[in-house]
Design a protein around this motif. Structure first.
Motif, PDB file in Angstrom:
ATOM      1  N   UNK A 308       0.827  -1.211   0.000  1.00 50.42           N
ATOM      2  CA  UNK A 308       0.000   0.000   0.000  1.00 50.42           C
ATOM      3  C   UNK A 308       0.863   1.264   0.000  1.00 50.42           C
ATOM      4  N   UNK A 309       0.389   2.350  -0.623  1.00 52.28           N
ATOM      5  CA  UNK A 309      -0.927   2.486  -1.286  1.00 52.28           C
ATOM      6  C   UNK A 309      -0.930   1.812  -2.649  1.00 52.28           C
ATOM      7  N   UNK A 310      -1.992   1.091  -2.936  1.00 47.87           N
ATOM      8  CA  UNK A 310      -2.097   0.369  -4.196  1.00 47.87           C
ATOM      9  C   UNK A 310      -3.571   0.168  -4.534  1.00 47.87           C
ATOM     10  N   UNK A 311      -3.884   0.133  -5.817  1.00 49.41           N
ATOM     11  CA  UNK A 311      -5.226  -0.216  -6.281  1.00 49.41           C
ATOM     12  C   UNK A 311      -5.146  -1.575  -6.949  1.00 49.41           C
ATOM     13  N   UNK A 312      -5.927  -2.514  -6.455  1.00 48.43           N
ATOM     14  CA  UNK A 312      -5.954  -3.860  -7.017  1.00 48.43           C
ATOM     15  C   UNK A 312      -7.290  -4.082  -7.719  1.00 48.43           C
ATOM     16  N   UNK A 313      -7.222  -4.603  -8.929  1.00 47.69           N
ATOM     17  CA  UNK A 313      -8.414  -4.862  -9.726  1.00 47.69           C
ATOM     18  C   UNK A 313      -8.713  -6.360  -9.712  1.00 47.69           C
ATOM     19  N   UNK A 314      -9.896  -6.713  -9.205  1.00 51.66           N
ATOM     20  CA  UNK A 314     -10.301  -8.114  -9.092  1.00 51.66           C
ATOM     21  C   UNK A 314     -11.293  -8.454 -10.197  1.00 51.66           C
ATOM     22  N   UNK A 315     -10.944  -9.419 -11.030  1.00 47.89           N
ATOM     23  CA  UNK A 315     -11.848  -9.880 -12.086  1.00 47.89           C
ATOM     24  C   UNK A 315     -12.879 -10.835 -11.497  1.00 47.89           C
TER      25      UNK A 315
END
Length: 360
Positions: A308-315
């Motif tokens: 973090x800080x991070x944006x994670x994209x979950x399919x």
């Protein structure tokens, strides 16, 4: 209709879920009496919930109960109830982050929280988990706005954005991020991660149970061998997590994970617990994303190191859900964008308590 109980109700969509919202003062304070009424008005005990307002699917068989806050630092209390469909069971052990998206708008329009300008922050105490969530609700002109230009996968069209921030979601049910004391355990020859963050879950790599993880929700729901195996894994995980016999609870939720295919960071299939979610639970997304940044989990081994800080994209089966992870005072906070809509308001009718007989 004077032989039926008439209860004020607002039907709302929250995120990718839908269900009736009630003021806590309009329902019995006794939980056993309350649950009998909820089962009656939702029509549980029938696969179509034909004698109630439930939608015959776990994502449309949910109830939100909202009232004044019972703790300092919050504006409202929110109790979530998952109403089982074929069984006459009410489970209030988990939170629901999708229904949570509609709590702020409901609270403002019910007069529990005053609008403070073009954006109103509602501090929500989730009674199920004891956790605090902040919701930022668009309120131009002092009124809740539902129309806007935000889109979330799993819901058609556009709506006004509602930002949810989960403050220290770890240990929502068990008090520990990893209730077994391990980031990775082994159950019947399968490596799993048992995590409790916003929602107790057991993460399983899809290939370890004989599927790819890219199947549609319908395909997974028709795979009886898979469902039987996931049920066994979750029951064993529940015991390992100190939750006891979870056969009559909806947690921990089984989650299949695999490498991404469509530009995200991780591919997931989330179960509720016996049926695959058509998209992804908000609370599930918070926990899965947290597992991704936690060393030693099966999720982090699939996506590599992230901090973090991070944006994670979950399919998920309907698209993507993005989770923004950051740290605040040494704790991980998670932010998710959702939308909500008020669908109808009026009264719902339930059978009088003395006339309701639960199905065997």
């Amino acid at each position: 209709m004077n032989d039926l109980m008439s209860i004020p109700c607002v039907l709302m969509r929250g995120g990718t879920s839908k269900g009736p919202f009630f003021l806590s003062s309009d329902l019995p304070s006794n939980s056993a009496e309350r649950d009998v009424i909820l089962l009656s008005l939702m029509g549980s005990g029938h696969p179509l919930q034909i004698d109630g307002i439930g939608g015959g699917n776990p994502v449309t068989s949910k109830v939100a109960i909202v009232g004044p806050s019972s703790i300092a630092g919050a504006d409202v209390d929110y109790l979530f109830a998952q109403i089982r469909i074929d069984q006459q069971l009410v489970d209030t052990s988990p939170n629901c982050g999708n229904m949570l998206a509609a709590v702020g708008p409901f609270a403002i329009e019910a007069g529990l929280v005053a609008a403070t300008g073009p954006l109103t922050r509602v501090r929500i105490h989730n009674v199920n988990t004891g956790k605090l969530i902040e919701a930022e609700v668009p309120t131009p002109g002092g009124k809740v706005a539902y129309l806007g230009d935000a889109a979330i996968d799993g819901v058609p069209g556009l709506a006004a954005p509602i930002a949810l921030t989960f403050m220290d979601a770890a240990g929502a049910r068990t008090g520990k991020l990893f209730p077994t004391g391990n980031a990775r355990d082994r159950i019947d020859g399968v490596d799993v991660t048992c995590i409790d963050c916003a929602m107790p879950m057991v993460l399983v790599e899809a290939e370890a149970v004989g599927v790819s993880g890219y199947e549609t929700a319908a395909d997974l729901n028709s795979n009886d061998a898979l469902l039987k195996r996931l049920k066994h894994l979750r029951l064993e995980a529940g015991r390992l997590m100190g939750m006891g016999d979870v056969s009559n609870q909806v947690t921990p939720k089984p989650v299949l994970i695999s490498k991404p295919r469509n530009g995200g960071d991780l591919n997931v299939r989330y179960f509720m617990p016996d049926e695959c979610h058509p998209s992804l639970a908000t609370t599930g997304a918070v926990g899965i994303a947290t597992a991704c940044i936690s060393e030693g989990t099966i999720a982090s081994s699939l996506i590599g190191k992230h901090t973090p800080p991070v944006i994670l994209s979950l399919e998920h089966p309907s698209g993507h859900l993005d989770v923004k992870l950051d740290s605040r005072e040494g704790k991980v906070v998670a932010g998710i964008l959702r939308t909500a809509r008020r669908l109808f308001e009026g009264h719902v009718f339930a059978k009088p308590l003395g006339s309701i007989v639960r199905a065997a």
